[in-house]
Design a protein around this motif. Structure first.
Motif, PDB file in Angstrom:
ATOM      1  N   LYS A 182       0.376 -40.805   1.394  1.00  0.00           N
ATOM      2  CA  LYS A 182       0.773 -41.979   1.571  1.00  0.00           C
ATOM      3  C   LYS A 182       0.489 -42.690   0.476  1.00  0.00           C
ATOM      4  O   LYS A 182       1.236 -43.842   0.303  1.00  0.00           O
ATOM      5  CB  LYS A 182      -1.328 -42.394   1.905  1.00  0.00           C
ATOM      6  CG  LYS A 182      -1.806 -42.080   3.197  1.00  0.00           C
ATOM      7  CD  LYS A 182      -0.997 -42.800   4.049  1.00  0.00           C
ATOM      8  CE  LYS A 182      -1.230 -42.232   5.710  1.00  0.00           C
ATOM      9  NZ  LYS A 182      -2.740 -43.167   5.562  1.00  0.00           N
ATOM     10  N   ASP A 183       1.057 -42.085  -1.349  1.00  0.00           N
ATOM     11  CA  ASP A 183       1.248 -42.475  -2.169  1.00  0.00           C
ATOM     12  C   ASP A 183       2.063 -42.327  -2.997  1.00  0.00           C
ATOM     13  O   ASP A 183       2.774 -42.113  -4.850  1.00  0.00           O
ATOM     14  CB  ASP A 183      -0.134 -42.731  -2.986  1.00  0.00           C
ATOM     15  CG  ASP A 183      -0.800 -41.376  -3.329  1.00  0.00           C
ATOM     16  OD1 ASP A 183       0.318 -40.154  -2.734  1.00  0.00           O
ATOM     17  OD2 ASP A 183      -2.138 -41.034  -3.670  1.00  0.00           O
ATOM     18  N   LEU A 184       2.887 -40.740  -2.466  1.00  0.00           N
ATOM     19  CA  LEU A 184       3.492 -39.619  -3.201  1.00  0.00           C
ATOM     20  C   LEU A 184       2.726 -39.276  -4.666  1.00  0.00           C
ATOM     21  O   LEU A 184       3.817 -38.345  -5.342  1.00  0.00           O
ATOM     22  CB  LEU A 184       4.539 -40.090  -4.178  1.00  0.00           C
ATOM     23  CG  LEU A 184       5.923 -41.275  -3.221  1.00  0.00           C
ATOM     24  CD1 LEU A 184       6.791 -42.308  -4.235  1.00  0.00           C
ATOM     25  CD2 LEU A 184       6.354 -40.862  -1.890  1.00  0.00           C
ATOM     26  N   ILE A 185       2.012 -38.963  -4.506  1.00  0.00           N
ATOM     27  CA  ILE A 185       0.921 -38.471  -4.952  1.00  0.00           C
ATOM     28  C   ILE A 185       0.280 -37.312  -5.223  1.00  0.00           C
ATOM     29  O   ILE A 185       0.154 -36.113  -5.394  1.00  0.00           O
ATOM     30  CB  ILE A 185      -0.168 -39.388  -6.276  1.00  0.00           C
ATOM     31  CG1 ILE A 185       0.440 -40.516  -7.010  1.00  0.00           C
ATOM     32  CG2 ILE A 185      -0.756 -38.668  -7.445  1.00  0.00           C
ATOM     33  CD1 ILE A 185      -0.216 -41.225  -7.416  1.00  0.00           C
ATOM     34  N   THR A 186      -0.079 -37.030  -4.139  1.00  0.00           N
ATOM     35  CA  THR A 186      -0.868 -36.405  -3.310  1.00  0.00           C
ATOM     36  C   THR A 186      -0.410 -35.664  -1.946  1.00  0.00           C
ATOM     37  O   THR A 186      -0.163 -37.169  -1.205  1.00  0.00           O
ATOM     38  CB  THR A 186      -2.496 -36.652  -2.897  1.00  0.00           C
ATOM     39  OG1 THR A 186      -2.934 -37.265  -3.111  1.00  0.00           O
ATOM     40  CG2 THR A 186      -3.400 -36.160  -1.763  1.00  0.00           C
ATOM     41  N   TRP A 187      -0.070 -34.683  -1.302  1.00  0.00           N
ATOM     42  CA  TRP A 187       0.815 -34.037  -0.626  1.00  0.00           C
ATOM     43  C   TRP A 187       0.065 -33.643   0.112  1.00  0.00           C
ATOM     44  O   TRP A 187      -0.397 -32.415  -0.911  1.00  0.00           O
ATOM     45  CB  TRP A 187       1.549 -33.308  -1.010  1.00  0.00           C
ATOM     46  CG  TRP A 187       2.764 -33.801  -1.832  1.00  0.00           C
ATOM     47  CD1 TRP A 187       2.474 -34.744  -3.314  1.00  0.00           C
ATOM     48  CD2 TRP A 187       4.010 -35.507  -1.148  1.00  0.00           C
ATOM     49  NE1 TRP A 187       3.531 -35.133  -3.927  1.00  0.00           N
ATOM     50  CE2 TRP A 187       4.431 -36.173  -2.245  1.00  0.00           C
ATOM     51  CE3 TRP A 187       4.589 -35.326  -0.549  1.00  0.00           C
ATOM     52  CZ2 TRP A 187       6.147 -36.740  -2.693  1.00  0.00           C
ATOM     53  CZ3 TRP A 187       5.924 -36.233  -0.088  1.00  0.00           C
ATOM     54  CH2 TRP A 187       6.119 -36.611  -1.091  1.00  0.00           C
ATOM     55  N   GLU A 188      -0.068 -34.183   1.652  1.00  0.00           N
ATOM     56  CA  GLU A 188      -0.632 -32.306   2.964  1.00  0.00           C
ATOM     57  C   GLU A 188       0.727 -31.724   3.060  1.00  0.00           C
ATOM     58  O   GLU A 188       1.581 -31.895   3.170  1.00  0.00           O
ATOM     59  CB  GLU A 188      -1.329 -32.934   3.451  1.00  0.00           C
ATOM     60  CG  GLU A 188      -1.676 -31.973   4.832  1.00  0.00           C
ATOM     61  CD  GLU A 188      -2.415 -32.705   5.788  1.00  0.00           C
ATOM     62  OE1 GLU A 188      -2.994 -32.908   6.864  1.00  0.00           O
ATOM     63  OE2 GLU A 188      -2.506 -33.709   5.937  1.00  0.00           O
ATOM     64  N   ARG A 189       0.410 -30.236   3.512  1.00  0.00           N
ATOM     65  CA  ARG A 189       1.587 -29.078   3.404  1.00  0.00           C
ATOM     66  C   ARG A 189       1.316 -28.960   4.754  1.00  0.00           C
ATOM     67  O   ARG A 189       0.208 -28.723   4.787  1.00  0.00           O
ATOM     68  CB  ARG A 189       1.329 -27.973   2.632  1.00  0.00           C
ATOM     69  CG  ARG A 189       2.243 -26.931   3.066  1.00  0.00           C
ATOM     70  CD  ARG A 189       4.120 -27.643   2.500  1.00  0.00           C
ATOM     71  NE  ARG A 189       5.318 -27.135   3.166  1.00  0.00           N
ATOM     72  CZ  ARG A 189       5.513 -25.475   2.365  1.00  0.00           C
ATOM     73  NH1 ARG A 189       5.346 -25.739   1.219  1.00  0.00           N
ATOM     74  NH2 ARG A 189       6.732 -25.023   2.395  1.00  0.00           N
ATOM     75  N   LEU A 190       1.467 -28.971   5.899  1.00  0.00           N
ATOM     76  CA  LEU A 190       1.944 -28.508   7.456  1.00  0.00           C
ATOM     77  C   LEU A 190       2.504 -27.272   7.238  1.00  0.00           C
ATOM     78  O   LEU A 190       3.319 -26.797   6.420  1.00  0.00           O
ATOM     79  CB  LEU A 190       2.355 -30.181   7.843  1.00  0.00           C
ATOM     80  CG  LEU A 190       1.876 -31.740   7.369  1.00  0.00           C
ATOM     81  CD1 LEU A 190       2.968 -32.784   8.636  1.00  0.00           C
ATOM     82  CD2 LEU A 190       0.826 -31.688   8.265  1.00  0.00           C
ATOM     83  N   GLY A 191       2.395 -27.165   8.747  1.00  0.00           N
ATOM     84  CA  GLY A 191       3.288 -25.602   8.923  1.00  0.00           C
ATOM     85  C   GLY A 191       5.162 -26.091   9.192  1.00  0.00           C
ATOM     86  O   GLY A 191       5.535 -27.238   9.393  1.00  0.00           O
ATOM     87  N   ASN A 192       5.256 -25.440   8.592  1.00  0.00           N
ATOM     88  CA  ASN A 192       7.206 -25.491   8.615  1.00  0.00           C
ATOM     89  C   ASN A 192       7.360 -25.909  10.341  1.00  0.00           C
ATOM     90  O   ASN A 192       7.182 -25.504  11.347  1.00  0.00           O
ATOM     91  CB  ASN A 192       7.900 -24.515   8.401  1.00  0.00           C
ATOM     92  CG  ASN A 192       7.628 -24.357   6.613  1.00  0.00           C
ATOM     93  OD1 ASN A 192       7.311 -25.107   6.041  1.00  0.00           O
ATOM     94  ND2 ASN A 192       8.296 -22.481   6.354  1.00  0.00           N
ATOM     95  N   LEU A 193       8.764 -26.656  10.578  1.00  0.00           N
ATOM     96  CA  LEU A 193       9.050 -26.886  11.986  1.00  0.00           C
ATOM     97  C   LEU A 193       9.724 -25.295  12.447  1.00  0.00           C
ATOM     98  O   LEU A 193      10.474 -24.949  11.796  1.00  0.00           O
ATOM     99  CB  LEU A 193      10.349 -27.378  12.031  1.00  0.00           C
ATOM    100  CG  LEU A 193      11.253 -28.489  12.802  1.00  0.00           C
ATOM    101  CD1 LEU A 193      10.247 -28.632  13.809  1.00  0.00           C
ATOM    102  CD2 LEU A 193      12.723 -28.920  12.778  1.00  0.00           C
TER     103      LEU A 193
END
Length: 390
Positions: A170-181
């Motif tokens: 949401k802010d370019l600071i905290t990133w959530e990693r999802l599964g690879n496509l």
């Protein structure tokens, strides 16, 4: 050998990041404006990323962790500021991401104090690069990037596997990693772009199916596919929407670049095309448009290249290359296309939505054969001479 102080390195850095970037008056196409200076180079990296300022630990003021190149950035505008998520390649060849921001779209970019620390969820992942940033209508900012791993099924030490990694923030600071496509019918994926709107209630991706890490093989061009759940994104069918063609700038490869820009006539795509030459592969940018009601349907494809490397842009780690994976369409109608040259540095080109739309929809298509191209040009000349004769 003359030794510099840390203070002098900081002074040079501050001068560089505050340097104005005049328009390149020697260039004219009517389509876009180019600028005299790159907007980011390896010299734009903060000195404390590379040098230990403590003279006791670093008596000769040597680089401890060097930077080789700065390139291939996603781009986004948030709260009136311009942000680039940039691929930074260390001297150790590993790439990572850094956020650079500016109050101005064409100059003044400076990196945040720390690079992006993505969640480390893929043990085999060795390298990451070329993030596309999509402000999706679901409220998240998604980053889709190349996740590279060693190909353990090959005895070739350089053999690798490319996948499309997905993160959101949401802010370019905290990133959530999802599964690879996952694409069920394509062994590898690179240059994947997430469409900014739902398509029939699903997440839509522009893909580039590949048989292996370098060669597209049976991959026919830029693909399109949808999935219901982006947290476990699986595409079971890819439709080729921008095919590769013989003896064109997409003959060897093509791939999606910036997130498509919405206009009242269609979605405008800025992609890259690759052809082989006696000097090696040549990467250029080209454009096309797909329909608003069906982003998988091509409706306009101007002939030829949109932007190619000129002058000093043609020299670098991988020469004769322009590559873009980020553009910003501002509220005032300006469009900023962020592109790298020769895998070494970052530039920007400026146009407007009106000019870009006119270029895409009014430039004639490629007739694909020399005799037909001559005929097309002669008709064009005839029309122009008739007008001038009036």
């Amino acid at each position: 050998m003359q030794q510099r102080s840390y203070a002098s390195l900081v002074s040079e850095y501050q001068t560089l990041i505050s340097r104005p970037n005049p328009v390149d008056q020697a260039f004219y196409s009517g389509v876009y404006t180019r600028f005299e200076n790159p907007i980011l180079t390896r010299n734009h990296i903060p000195p404390f990323w590379m040098y230990d300022p403590n003279p006791d630990a670093n008596p000769f003021m040597m680089q401890r962790l060097g930077i080789n190149a700065v390139m291939n950035s996603g781009a986004i505008m948030l709260n009136g500021k311009y942000y680039l998520v940039v691929r930074i390649e260390g001297s150790d060849r590993k790439s990572f991401f850094g956020v650079a921001q500016s109050d101005h779209p064409t100059e003044g970019f400076h990196f945040w104090d720390y690079p992006v620390q993505l969640p480390d969820t893929c043990p085999d992942e060795t390298n990451v690069y070329d993030m596309r940033l999509t402000q999706h209508e679901d409220g998240w900012i998604y980053g889709v990037f190349c996740s590279e791993s060693k190909d353990h099924g090959s005895k070739d030490l350089s053999a690798a596997v490319a996948a499309a990694g997905i993160v959101r923030t949401k802010d370019l600071i905290t990133w959530e990693r999802l599964g690879n496509l996952q694409t069920l019918h394509s062994p590898q994926q690179r240059n994947v772009v997430l469409h900014p709107e739902f398509v029939d209630g699903k997440y839509a991706f522009y893909t580039r199916p590949m048989d292996d890490f370098i060669d597209t093989g049976s991959g026919g061009g830029i693909g399109f596919g949808v999935c219901a759940d982006i947290t476990h994104a699986v595409i079971d069918e890819e439709k080729i929407i921008a095919p590769r063609r013989y003896h064109t700038l997409t003959e060897s490869k093509n791939g999606a670049g910036a997130v498509p820009i919405k206009t009242d006539r269609g979605w405008i795509h800025i992609a890259h095309g690759v052809r082989n030459t006696a000097a090696g592969l040549r990467y250029v940018l080209y454009a096309f448009a797909t329909a608003l009601d069906d982003p998988s349907r091509m409706i306009a494809e101007p002939s030829g290249l949109f932007l190619s490397p000129l002058g000093k842009e043609r020299v670098g780690d991988v020469s004769n290359v322009t590559f873009s994976n980020g553009a910003i369409a501002a509220e005032d109608g300006s469009v900023y296309i962020y592109y790298a040259s020769s895998d070494t540095r970052m530039h920007v080109a400026q146009t407007t939505l009106d000019r870009l739309t006119d270029y895409v929809f009014s430039t004639p298509a490629d007739p694909l054969r020399s005799p037909d191209c001559v005929k097309q040009r002669c008709e064009f000349i005839k029309q122009n001479l008739a007008f001038l004769g009036k």
